[in-house]
Enzyme design. Structure first.
Site, short mmCIF file in Angstrom:
data_model
loop_
_atom_site.label_atom_id
_atom_site.label_comp_id
_atom_site.label_asym_id
_atom_site.label_seq_id
_atom_site.Cartn_x
_atom_site.Cartn_y
_atom_site.Cartn_z
N GLY A 16 -68.87 -13.94 -9.80
CA GLY A 16 -69.91 -14.16 -10.53
C GLY A 16 -70.26 -12.97 -11.71
O GLY A 16 -69.45 -12.39 -12.45
N ASP A 55 -69.81 -1.03 1.42
CA ASP A 55 -70.80 -1.56 1.75
C ASP A 55 -72.17 -0.94 1.35
O ASP A 55 -72.47 0.23 1.58
CB ASP A 55 -70.81 -1.43 3.42
CG ASP A 55 -72.07 -2.20 4.08
OD1 ASP A 55 -73.25 -2.50 3.23
OD2 ASP A 55 -72.34 -2.29 5.26
N TYR A 145 -85.74 -13.31 -0.55
CA TYR A 145 -84.93 -12.82 -1.80
C TYR A 145 -85.94 -12.60 -3.13
O TYR A 145 -85.75 -11.47 -3.48
CB TYR A 145 -84.12 -14.02 -2.41
CG TYR A 145 -83.30 -13.92 -3.61
CD1 TYR A 145 -82.16 -13.05 -3.30
CD2 TYR A 145 -83.84 -14.47 -4.58
CE1 TYR A 145 -81.47 -13.04 -4.50
CE2 TYR A 145 -82.94 -14.05 -5.94
CZ TYR A 145 -81.96 -13.49 -5.97
OH TYR A 145 -81.08 -13.07 -6.91
N LYS A 149 -85.94 -8.66 -4.69
CA LYS A 149 -85.62 -8.24 -6.17
C LYS A 149 -87.09 -7.79 -7.06
O LYS A 149 -86.83 -6.84 -7.82
CB LYS A 149 -85.47 -9.53 -7.01
CG LYS A 149 -84.20 -10.18 -6.76
CD LYS A 149 -82.81 -9.18 -6.73
CE LYS A 149 -81.47 -9.90 -6.56
NZ LYS A 149 -80.59 -8.78 -6.92
N THR A 182 -72.61 -19.06 -10.66
CA THR A 182 -71.90 -18.40 -9.88
C THR A 182 -71.82 -18.95 -8.30
O THR A 182 -72.50 -19.95 -7.99
CB THR A 182 -72.44 -16.90 -9.54
OG1 THR A 182 -73.84 -16.91 -8.99
CG2 THR A 182 -72.88 -16.30 -11.09
#
Length: 245
Positions: A16, A55, A145, A149, A182
């Site tokens: 992506g 990670d 989500y 963001k 993506t």
């Protein structure tokens, strides 16, 4: 782009936006270290880019990455906090476990990354955080989500402000993609061409299509380059016009 010989870290580089950014920066002459949980890229690998297993939610992994880059190159010039995960959950089915999982990668990861970059970048340089239009304009889906963001956007301005106060010359900006072609937009069980959300986004796009990963990578490269030397603390919507329609 004036990126030749700059040392730049790109997290979430398997596919992506991360893979496209690694490719663009390498083409512009940068030395790129890309990180992810494993090195199996989703697409054509980028010759010359260096993989480091990481990670982003682990502080120890950031410390190890910092040590690796400084020992190998003696410098760090840029960081792209790109690693992220997506969950398509409404307010009714968002569990505290899924929320914490998202925040660990999408918000805590960039926080740790910014801390590392502020230690390792000695003079000037740039940080670019991959946020989302979901962090600017909330919707009924992907609640956690969008929250993660939004945290990235707040972090971006906070870091940029701190850098101005301490006069270290480091810039911090965010890109806010809309829908991008993506693996993240390929939701299991939903036909991508028939997805009503993607259809709506296409109708509100200047091109009539969703973005390619390279479209976002081009903006990231600009924000890392000396050509954007007077840009900091900004969140650049790379959404084809979605937010204004």
């Amino acid at each position: 782009m004036q990126l030749k010989d700059k040392v730049i870290i790109v997290t979430g580089g398997r596919g992506g936006i991360g893979l496209a950014t690694t490719r663009k920066l390498t083409e512009e002459g940068a030395q790129v270290v890309w990180t992810d949980l494993n090195d199996e890229v989703i697409g054509e690998p980028v010759e010359g880019a260096i993989f480091f297993q990481q990670d982003v939610g682990k502080e120890a992994d950031w410390l190890a990455l910092e040590k690796f880059v400084l020992e190998k190159f003696g410098q760090l010039d840029g960081l792209v906090n790109n690693a992220g995960i997506y969950m398509n959950h409404s307010i009714f089915d968002t569990s505290i476990e899924s929320y914490r999982k998202l925040m660990r990668v999408n918000a805590e990861g960039p926080l740790l990354g910014c801390q590392m970059a502020l230690r390792a970048i000695k003079s000037g340089g740039a940080i670019v955080n991959t946020a989302s239009v979901a962090g600017i304009k909330p919707g009924p889906l992907a609640i956690a989500y969008g929250m993660s963001k939004a945290a990235v956007l707040n972090l971006t301005e906070a870091v940029a402000t701190q850098c101005i106060y301490v006069k270290n010359g480091i810039r911090c900006n965010a890109v806010c993609p809309g829908a991008v072609d993506t693996p993240m937009t390929h939701i299991e069980g939903i036909d991508r061409d028939a997805n009503p959300l993607l259809q709506m986004i296409r109708q509100r796009s200047i091109t009539g299509e969703i973005a390619e990963a390279s479209d976002i990578a081009n903006v990231i490269a600009f924000l890392l380059s000396d050509q954007s030397a007077y840009v900091t603390g900004r969140s650049i919507a790379t959404d084809g016009g979605f937010l204004i329609c």
